[in-house]
Structure formats: structure tokens, C-alpha cells
Design an enzyme around this catalytic site. Structure first.
Site, PDB file in Angstrom:
ATOM      1  N   GLY A 201      -4.097  -4.494  -4.864  1.00  0.00           N
ATOM      2  CA  GLY A 201      -4.951  -3.618  -5.653  1.00  0.00           C
ATOM      3  C   GLY A 201      -4.513  -2.176  -5.605  1.00  0.00           C
ATOM      4  CG  HIS A 202      -2.443  -0.234  -8.213  1.00  0.00           C
ATOM      5  ND1 HIS A 202      -1.711  -1.397  -8.267  1.00  0.00           N
ATOM      6  CD2 HIS A 202      -2.496   0.223  -9.485  1.00  0.00           C
ATOM      7  CE1 HIS A 202      -1.331  -1.629  -9.503  1.00  0.00           C
ATOM      8  NE2 HIS A 202      -1.794  -0.662 -10.266  1.00  0.00           N
ATOM      9  CB  THR A 203      -7.442   3.406  -7.940  1.00  0.00           C
ATOM     10  OG1 THR A 203      -8.255   2.482  -7.213  1.00  0.00           O
ATOM     11  CG2 THR A 203      -8.312   4.187  -8.897  1.00  0.00           C
TER      12      THR A 203
ATOM     13  N   GLY B 131     -10.820  -3.393   1.853  1.00  0.00           N
ATOM     14  CA  GLY B 131     -11.523  -2.345   2.589  1.00  0.00           C
ATOM     15  C   GLY B 131     -11.130  -2.264   4.053  1.00  0.00           C
TER      16      GLY B 131
ATOM     17  CG  ASP C 128      -1.798  -1.236   1.309  1.00  0.00           C
ATOM     18  OD1 ASP C 128      -2.434  -1.588   0.299  1.00  0.00           O
ATOM     19  OD2 ASP C 128      -1.806  -1.863   2.383  1.00  0.00           O
TER      20      ASP C 128
ATOM     21  CG  ASP D   8      -0.181  14.676   0.619  1.00  0.00           C
ATOM     22  OD1 ASP D   8      -1.401  14.562   0.820  1.00  0.00           O
ATOM     23  OD2 ASP D   8       0.482  13.778   0.065  1.00  0.00           O
TER      24      ASP D   8
ATOM     25  CG  ASN E 208      -2.600 -11.318  -3.172  1.00  0.00           C
ATOM     26  OD1 ASN E 208      -2.261 -11.138  -4.339  1.00  0.00           O
ATOM     27  ND2 ASN E 208      -1.742 -11.671  -2.238  1.00  0.00           N
TER      28      ASN E 208
ATOM     29  NE  ARG F 225      -4.106   0.472   2.812  1.00  0.00           N
ATOM     30  CZ  ARG F 225      -4.333   1.278   1.784  1.00  0.00           C
ATOM     31  NH1 ARG F 225      -4.092   2.576   1.899  1.00  0.00           N
ATOM     32  NH2 ARG F 225      -4.806   0.803   0.650  1.00  0.00           N
TER      33      ARG F 225
END
Length: 434
Positions: free
Chosen positions: A39-41, A308, A12, A339, A37, A311
Site C-alpha cells: 500500500g501507498h498514498t 498499521g 516501504d 530528510d 498486501n 516498522r
């Protein structure tokens, strides 16, 4: 040219954003390990594309994409993800997507047994906690691979006489083994076999010998980007075992997962979140179970793309990053989500571990030791200003640059990119000499 993007912490870190930035420069993007298993956008022209198993290079119309032999593939999820991408405008994706004939297949029964195995592993762990599996069947599939009883893509698409019958026999044997293992394991093997007989024809156009594919590309001087999944601290060998995934997520997995000799790899880009997060159970020395941890979680929107799950959050752990750097050999770093630290007056950074007053030389392999260490911190001054609109490295606040310089000096690797906000364009490039 073969360059690699790898996660340096517990996943992540924002690897997808760097891949998104780089992908327009490459002819081929390849996945070497893992499954659906992770994932990213990626956002292109305002359209969000969610990737789990498929390589992100599909957003580049001039890029070919390979799912390597080290990946484990759940065929229904493969087609579901592909169809979602096509529905969002990637209509030529099928023409640019290839699958290694040596990749292992994830079946629904692998997913069913994943949770059963999770319960067993939690009972065998030292603290009685769950491993934190995503339930996607990844671990059980790698287990059948290691036990030499798994089925690969070429077994499914083989159209030689008797090939389907052999596939069916091996499949039923795998199901029977699980029924014997778990007792009341009820499963409709006939229904899944019927689905796979249909997938057999649909999958054939995608299947290639990935060794030939990759080495022809290298011979032809194609620019290749390998997209890492998960991260080094989840590596089956070098991560916080057993709270890890079931594949080699570091640089070694790139070589074995694509059939590449180490000498062909040029650059290795390590992606590092400006603080630390992890999903699921397992030791986390710099975790902050307090207001600071909650603040990092809320500002950073720290929720998993695939599961979902919230973390866990803590300060940057440079012991972890230095260990990760030793193994993966990063040539430069991408610091992400800087940031998120904008409003902190002071920012502690973990620089060493001690156990009963004795300093440890390196990240420990024993979780009993790791769970008992005290973290020594260096506290750096925050910059307390919004950096999300900054586009040039020199325009970053002095204290932000000092924070980055501290990281560079500690691990001995230059920082080449800095993520300054959630937007696709919020990435500052920093010229480095290598």
C-alpha cells in the site's frame, strides 16, 4: 518504452511517490505481482488516494492501467478500492482500468487459511517466529496457483455453457481441501459463490488478454511504466526466505507477471530509503534496537499503510543494496526520506558483513548465517540542517551530497532523484549520464 520502478530493500521505500512523479509522462501503468498486501498514498491537488491493488496511474486522466497476470486478485477488495477512488473524484477510473484474464483469484477462504498457515510456518522456522503475513490470503493463493488448482479471472467470467458449473465445482473442491486440511474449518461456501456469481457480470468489462494488451502497446510505441510491489528482499527466491512474500518482486517477476521479454525493458529505477526498515519478523543486520532506531521510527513516521504495524528501523545497508542491484540491474536510483537523517550528527552505513572474523563476499542465502553476521560500518558526518525546502540538488548540504556520493560509488549506480520531505513536491532531481 517500458520503464520499471522497483523496491530495493524490504518494502516501504516510497515507490508510490516516484510513480506519482513519473505517471504524468506515461500512457500505461501496470502492476505485475502481489495483491492488496502492499500500500501507498498519493496526493494530488490536496486529495489523498490510497492504493493497494490498483495501479497508481489512475490519478492521470490520460493513463490506462493494467492489473497483470502475476497479480492475485481479491475481487471484493478490488471493487472496494475502486469505489473509494471514485468517491474521491476519479469518476472515469473504470474506463481506464483493465485486468488480465490470467490473474488468479483470492477467495475469502484463502484469507482464513493465511493465519492458520502462519502458525504452522512459525513452528517450522528456525527461531519460532511468525513469518509476518498481512493476512490478505496472498500466500495461500500463490500456493494454489503453484499446485495448479487455482481459479483465474477467465474461469469466473467465462459465459460458455457449463462454465459456471465448472467454476463452482473447482471452487468447492478448494474449500473441501482446506476443510480436510484444517479439521474444524467452518466456511459458508454457498454465500461466497453467490457473491462471485454477482461479481461475474460486474468484472467482465475490465477483463482483457494482457499479453495482447501489452504487446499492442509496445508495437504502438506507448510509454509504459511498471509499478513494482513489495521489494527485492521480500522476493520468494532472492529475499530473506522464508520471511518473504509469495511472489517474485524483482525484475524477473515483471517479465513473467506481464508476459514481457527482457529486451523490451529500458530503465529500471531502484527506490532506496536513506536508512533501512522492515515490517514483521526476519533477519535485519543493521537494525537499531536503541535510541537511534526509535528516532528513525518517530521522525520517519514508520507505520505500515496496509497493516498499521510499526516498522523496524536501522542504518542503510549497502550490502543489501549491492545485492539488490546485482539482481534487478538498476539503471538509476531514487533515494527517499533523506530528510529523516537531518538531525543526526553522525550517520553509520553498513558496508560489509563478517562471520567469525571472515568477510563475506555477498549477502548470504542462509538465515542462520545472516542472523550471526557482524556488520562493518563506515560512519559519515551528518549535515544537521533542514533540507525539506530544498528544490535543487546543488543546494543540498555538502555532507548530504557526500552521503549520496558514497552510495553511488559503492553500488555503481547513479542517483537520479532524492526525496527531501513528505510533501509531494519534495523531490530533488539530479541529472545523470547513463
Amino acid at each position: 518504452m517500458v520503464n520499471v520502478v522497483l523496491g530495493s530493500q524490504w518494502g516501504d521505500e516510497g515507490k508510490g511517490k516516484l510513480v506519482d512523479l513519473l505517471v504524468g509522462k506515461y500512457d500505461i501503468v501496470a502492476r505485475a505481482a502481489g495483491g492488496n498486501n502492499a500500500g501507498h498514498t498519493i496526493v494530488v491537488k490536496g486529495v489523498k488516494y490510497d492504493f493497494h491493488m490498483l495501479p497508481s496511474g489512475l490519478v492521470n486522466p490520460n493513463c490506462q492501467n493494467l492489473i497483470g497476470n502475476g497479480v492475485v486478485m481479491h475481487v471484493p477488495s478490488f471493487f472496494a478500492e475502486l469505489e473509494q477512488l471514485e468517491a474521491k473524484g476519479l469518476t472515469d477510473a473504470r474506463e481506464r482500468l483493465f485486468i488480465s484474464s490470467r490473474a488468479h483469484l483470492v477467495f475469502d477462504f484463502h484469507q482464513r487459511t493465511d493465519k492458520l498457515r502462519e502458525a504452522e510456518l512459525s513452528g517450522a522456522s528456525t527461531d519460532g517466529k511468525n513469518i509476518g503475513t498481512t493476512g490478505k490470503g496472498i500466500g495461500p493463493t500463490y500456493a494454489t496457483k503453484a499446485s495448479r488448482s487455482g481459479l483465474r479471472v477467465h474461469h469466473l467470467v467465462n459465459d460458455e455453457p457449463g462454465a459456471w458449473e465448472e467454476f463452482e465445482t473447482k471452487y468447492r473442491r478448494l474449500v473441501q481441501t482446506r476443510q480436510q486440511r484444517y479439521g474444524d474449518f467452518e466456511y459458508d461456501a454457498d454465500a461466497e459463490l453467490a457473491r462471485y456469481k454477482k461479481y461475474r457480470e460486474e468484472l467482465k468489462p475490465f477483463v482483457v488478454d494482457s499479453v495482447v494488451f501489452m504487446h499492442n502497446a509496445i508495437r504502438d510505441n506507448k510509454k509504459i511504466l511498471v509499478e513494482g510491489a513489495n521489494a527485492l528482499m521480500l522476493d520468494i527466491d532472492f529475499g530473506t526466505y522464508p520471511y518473504v512474500t509469495s511472489s517474485n518482486t524483482g525484475i524477473g517477476g515483471v517479465c513473467t507477471g506481464l508476459g514481457l521479454p527482457p529486451r523490451v525493458i529500458d530503465e529500471v529505477y531502484g527506490v532506496v530509503k536513506a536508512y533501512t526498515t522492515r515490517v514483521g519478523e526476519g533477519p535485519f543486520p543493521t537494525e537499531q534496537l536503541n535510541e537511534s532506531g526509535e528516532k528513525l521510527q518517530n521522525i520517519g513516521a514508520e507505520f505500515g499503510v496496509t497493516t498499521g504495524r510499526k516498522r523496524r528501523c536501522g542504518w542503510l545497508d549497502l550490502v543489501v543494496l549491492k545485492y539488490s542491484t546485482l539482481i534487478n540491474g538498476y539503471t538509476s536510483l531514487n533515494i527517499t526520506k533523506l530528510d529523516v537523517l537531518d538531525t543526526f550528527k553522525e550517520i553509520p552505513v553498513g558496508v560489509s558483513y563478517t562471520l567469525r572474523g571472515k568477510k563475506l563476499d555477498l549477502f548470504p542465502e542462509d538465515l542462520n548465517v545472516l542472523g550471526k553476521v557482524d556488520v562493518e560500518y563506515v560512519t559519515l558526518p551528518g549535515w544537521e540542517q533542514d533540507i525539506t525546502k530544498i528544490t535543487e540538488y546543488e543546494d543540498l548540504p555538502e555532507n548530504a551530497k557526500k552521503y549520496l556520493k558514497f552510495i553511488e560509488d559503492f553500488v555503481g549506480v547513479p542517483i537520479e532523484w532524492v526525496g527531501t520531505g513528505p510533501a509531494r513536491e519534495s523531490m530533488v532531481y539530479k541529472q545523470v549520464s547513463k
